[in-house]
Design a protein around this motif. Structure first.
Motif, PDB file in Angstrom:
ATOM      1  N   GLY A 121      23.567  20.873  70.866  1.00  0.00           N
ATOM      2  CA  GLY A 121      24.337  20.798  72.091  1.00  0.00           C
ATOM      3  C   GLY A 121      24.037  21.905  73.079  1.00  0.00           C
ATOM      4  N   ASP A 122      23.026  22.714  72.792  1.00  0.00           N
ATOM      5  CA  ASP A 122      22.608  23.790  73.694  1.00  0.00           C
ATOM      6  C   ASP A 122      23.764  24.696  74.108  1.00  0.00           C
ATOM      7  OD1 ASP A 122      19.963  22.850  73.700  1.00  0.00           O
ATOM      8  OD2 ASP A 122      20.425  21.405  75.270  1.00  0.00           O
ATOM      9  N   PRO A 123      24.435  25.330  73.133  1.00  0.00           N
ATOM     10  CA  PRO A 123      25.571  26.195  73.484  1.00  0.00           C
ATOM     11  C   PRO A 123      25.120  27.466  74.211  1.00  0.00           C
ATOM     12  CG  PRO A 123      24.990  26.476  71.181  1.00  0.00           C
ATOM     13  CD  PRO A 123      24.145  25.338  71.695  1.00  0.00           C
ATOM     14  N   LEU A 124      25.979  27.989  75.073  1.00  0.00           N
ATOM     15  CA  LEU A 124      25.719  29.264  75.743  1.00  0.00           C
ATOM     16  C   LEU A 124      26.137  30.440  74.863  1.00  0.00           C
ATOM     17  CD1 LEU A 124      26.885  28.470  79.392  1.00  0.00           C
ATOM     18  CD2 LEU A 124      24.572  28.398  78.435  1.00  0.00           C
ATOM     19  N   TYR A 125      27.119  30.197  73.983  1.00  0.00           N
ATOM     20  CA  TYR A 125      27.631  31.237  73.102  1.00  0.00           C
ATOM     21  C   TYR A 125      27.755  30.687  71.683  1.00  0.00           C
ATOM     22  CZ  TYR A 125      28.841  33.763  77.370  1.00  0.00           C
ATOM     23  OH  TYR A 125      28.778  34.406  78.581  1.00  0.00           O
ATOM     24  N   LEU A 126      27.658  31.589  70.709  1.00  0.00           N
ATOM     25  CA  LEU A 126      27.836  31.232  69.315  1.00  0.00           C
ATOM     26  C   LEU A 126      28.922  32.108  68.702  1.00  0.00           C
ATOM     27  CD1 LEU A 126      24.110  30.908  68.151  1.00  0.00           C
ATOM     28  CD2 LEU A 126      25.716  29.043  68.612  1.00  0.00           C
ATOM     29  N   ASP A 127      29.669  31.526  67.781  1.00  0.00           N
ATOM     30  CA  ASP A 127      30.699  32.259  67.056  1.00  0.00           C
ATOM     31  C   ASP A 127      30.055  32.965  65.871  1.00  0.00           C
ATOM     32  OD1 ASP A 127      32.898  33.230  65.736  1.00  0.00           O
ATOM     33  OD2 ASP A 127      33.707  31.258  65.194  1.00  0.00           O
ATOM     34  N   ALA A 128      30.007  34.293  65.939  1.00  0.00           N
ATOM     35  CA  ALA A 128      29.427  35.072  64.845  1.00  0.00           C
ATOM     36  C   ALA A 128      30.511  35.726  63.999  1.00  0.00           C
ATOM     37  CB  ALA A 128      28.479  36.136  65.393  1.00  0.00           C
ATOM     38  N   GLY A 129      31.677  35.125  63.978  1.00  0.00           N
ATOM     39  CA  GLY A 129      32.766  35.636  63.161  1.00  0.00           C
ATOM     40  C   GLY A 129      33.640  36.602  63.913  1.00  0.00           C
ATOM     41  N   ASP A 130      33.197  37.834  64.019  1.00  0.00           N
ATOM     42  CA  ASP A 130      33.985  38.863  64.693  1.00  0.00           C
ATOM     43  C   ASP A 130      33.532  39.089  66.135  1.00  0.00           C
ATOM     44  OD1 ASP A 130      31.522  39.989  64.104  1.00  0.00           O
ATOM     45  OD2 ASP A 130      32.350  41.974  63.688  1.00  0.00           O
ATOM     46  N   ARG A 131      32.584  38.294  66.592  1.00  0.00           N
ATOM     47  CA  ARG A 131      32.031  38.534  67.923  1.00  0.00           C
ATOM     48  C   ARG A 131      31.425  37.245  68.466  1.00  0.00           C
ATOM     49  NH1 ARG A 131      31.020  43.158  70.646  1.00  0.00           N
ATOM     50  NH2 ARG A 131      29.324  43.197  72.174  1.00  0.00           N
ATOM     51  N   ARG A 132      31.563  37.043  69.778  1.00  0.00           N
ATOM     52  CA  ARG A 132      30.924  35.918  70.438  1.00  0.00           C
ATOM     53  C   ARG A 132      29.578  36.389  70.975  1.00  0.00           C
ATOM     54  NH1 ARG A 132      32.884  32.185  75.504  1.00  0.00           N
ATOM     55  NH2 ARG A 132      32.475  34.098  76.644  1.00  0.00           N
ATOM     56  N   VAL A 133      28.515  35.702  70.562  1.00  0.00           N
ATOM     57  CA  VAL A 133      27.148  36.120  70.877  1.00  0.00           C
ATOM     58  C   VAL A 133      26.534  35.133  71.857  1.00  0.00           C
ATOM     59  CG1 VAL A 133      24.846  36.528  69.916  1.00  0.00           C
ATOM     60  CG2 VAL A 133      26.883  37.262  68.655  1.00  0.00           C
ATOM     61  N   GLN A 134      25.864  35.655  72.864  1.00  0.00           N
ATOM     62  CA  GLN A 134      25.270  34.825  73.900  1.00  0.00           C
ATOM     63  C   GLN A 134      23.886  34.330  73.476  1.00  0.00           C
ATOM     64  OE1 GLN A 134      24.720  36.923  77.580  1.00  0.00           O
ATOM     65  NE2 GLN A 134      24.415  35.061  78.786  1.00  0.00           N
ATOM     66  N   VAL A 135      23.580  33.078  73.782  1.00  0.00           N
ATOM     67  CA  VAL A 135      22.239  32.522  73.585  1.00  0.00           C
ATOM     68  C   VAL A 135      21.505  32.637  74.911  1.00  0.00           C
ATOM     69  CG1 VAL A 135      20.874  30.502  72.937  1.00  0.00           C
ATOM     70  CG2 VAL A 135      23.098  30.910  71.845  1.00  0.00           C
ATOM     71  N   MET A 136      20.497  33.504  74.959  1.00  0.00           N
ATOM     72  CA  MET A 136      19.829  33.805  76.215  1.00  0.00           C
ATOM     73  C   MET A 136      18.519  33.050  76.403  1.00  0.00           C
ATOM     74  SD  MET A 136      20.484  37.921  76.449  1.00  0.00           S
ATOM     75  CE  MET A 136      19.876  37.979  78.130  1.00  0.00           C
ATOM     76  N   GLN A 137      17.799  32.802  75.306  1.00  0.00           N
ATOM     77  CA  GLN A 137      16.492  32.162  75.402  1.00  0.00           C
ATOM     78  C   GLN A 137      16.127  31.573  74.058  1.00  0.00           C
ATOM     79  OE1 GLN A 137      13.383  34.880  76.550  1.00  0.00           O
ATOM     80  NE2 GLN A 137      11.910  33.276  77.011  1.00  0.00           N
ATOM     81  N   THR A 138      15.482  30.411  74.071  1.00  0.00           N
ATOM     82  CA  THR A 138      15.003  29.807  72.832  1.00  0.00           C
ATOM     83  C   THR A 138      13.578  29.316  73.027  1.00  0.00           C
ATOM     84  OG1 THR A 138      15.790  27.572  73.361  1.00  0.00           O
ATOM     85  CG2 THR A 138      17.333  29.036  72.227  1.00  0.00           C
TER      86      THR A 138
END
Length: 276
Positions: free
Chosen positions: A68-85
């Motif tokens: 679904g091409d998310p902008l952010y991922l749930d890393a448990g204790d922190r929301r992490v941004q997806v900047m480039q793939t």
């Protein structure tokens, strides 16, 4: 019979190293006008030390959930941004992976323990100083502190790979002029020391480089095969994986020279099995 020139020898070696099969090379050389006797002589001489086909791909790999091409991922204790793939090689650049406080905490905990960085020596199974790597570094034990434990749990959730399948977190400092020339992180199956290395947890299958301190200039993480350079921005990280220990993964990478200031990074290598 056509002569086996140094240029032809070098070309064959480069094609084998790139993962082309002997059958493909033989057909290409025949189409180019090389007689079978010269072709067979060249290939028979050089193919003995190189696999005819790349090793099979692994099906179980570390991989963030990017459906679904998310902008952010749930890393448990922190929301992490997806900047480039990038698909090939498999590369994902994460933003906001570490906080400023976490970056400072890792640097301060590592500073007094730094020594000249070593590389794994696949010819012997040990470690050695390598002229291609001019940084200072140290390793934390897995779970050594609350800070290390927290970051390892975040990485495990982010990449869907168990904590126990990761090596200890390595901290590296690159001063002006320091670099790490392009290399692969997997262990070469053809080297005599590799079986000894693999007993600790199998092959490496992925790498996560996290930037703790930005240099003033230089210091990008480069992927020469695809012309990619990732800027060492504090708190960000670049993940890449390699599903076989072979150049066809296009994971040749390096740390460009630091031109001014200091670059600090934290590196996590992921293994196919439990690292002991």
């Amino acid at each position: 019979m056509q002569a086996l020139t140094p240029e032809l020898r070098q070309w064959i070696q480069s094609q084998l190293a790139a993962g082309h099969s002997v059958a493909t090379l033989r057909a290409s050389m025949h189409a180019a006008g090389w007689r079978d006797d010269a072709t067979d002589m060249a290939l028979a001489e050089l193919e003995r030390g190189a696999p005819a086909e790349p090793p099979p791909r692994r099906t179980e790999m570390p991989e963030p959930r990017l459906d679904g091409d998310p902008l952010y991922l749930d890393a448990g204790d922190r929301r992490v941004q997806v900047m480039q793939t990038l698909a090939q090689p498999r590369v994902v650049v994460f933003g906001q992976l570490l906080s400023d406080e976490e970056c400072e905490g890792l640097i301060e905990a590592a500073r007094a323990r730094l020594a000249r960085s070593l590389t794994v020596e696949t010819k012997t199974g040990g470690e050695a100083v390598n002229a291609d790597r001019t940084s200072d570094g140290m390793f934390f034990q897995r779970g050594e502190s609350e800070l290390v434990t927290r970051i390892e749990a975040r990485i495990a959730r982010l990449l869907n790979w168990p904590v126990e399948r990761g090596e200890g977190l390595q901290i590296l400092r690159y001063s002006p002029g320091a670099q790490y020339r392009p290399h692969y992180d997997y262990f070469d199956p053809g080297e005599p020391g590799t079986p000894t290395i693999l007993r600790r947890g199998g092959q490496r299958v992925g790498t996560l480089v996290m930037y703790l301190q930005e240099p003033e200039r230089g210091g990008a993480t480069t992927f020469p095969d695809v012309g990619l350079a990732v800027a060492p921005v504090r708190g960000t990280g670049v993940f890449f994986s390699y599903d076989r220990p072979h150049p066809t993964t296009k994971t040749l990478h390096g740390g460009a020279p630091v031109e001014a200031g200091e670059k600090w990074v934290a590196t996590k290598w992921l293994r196919e099995g439990e690292f002991k």
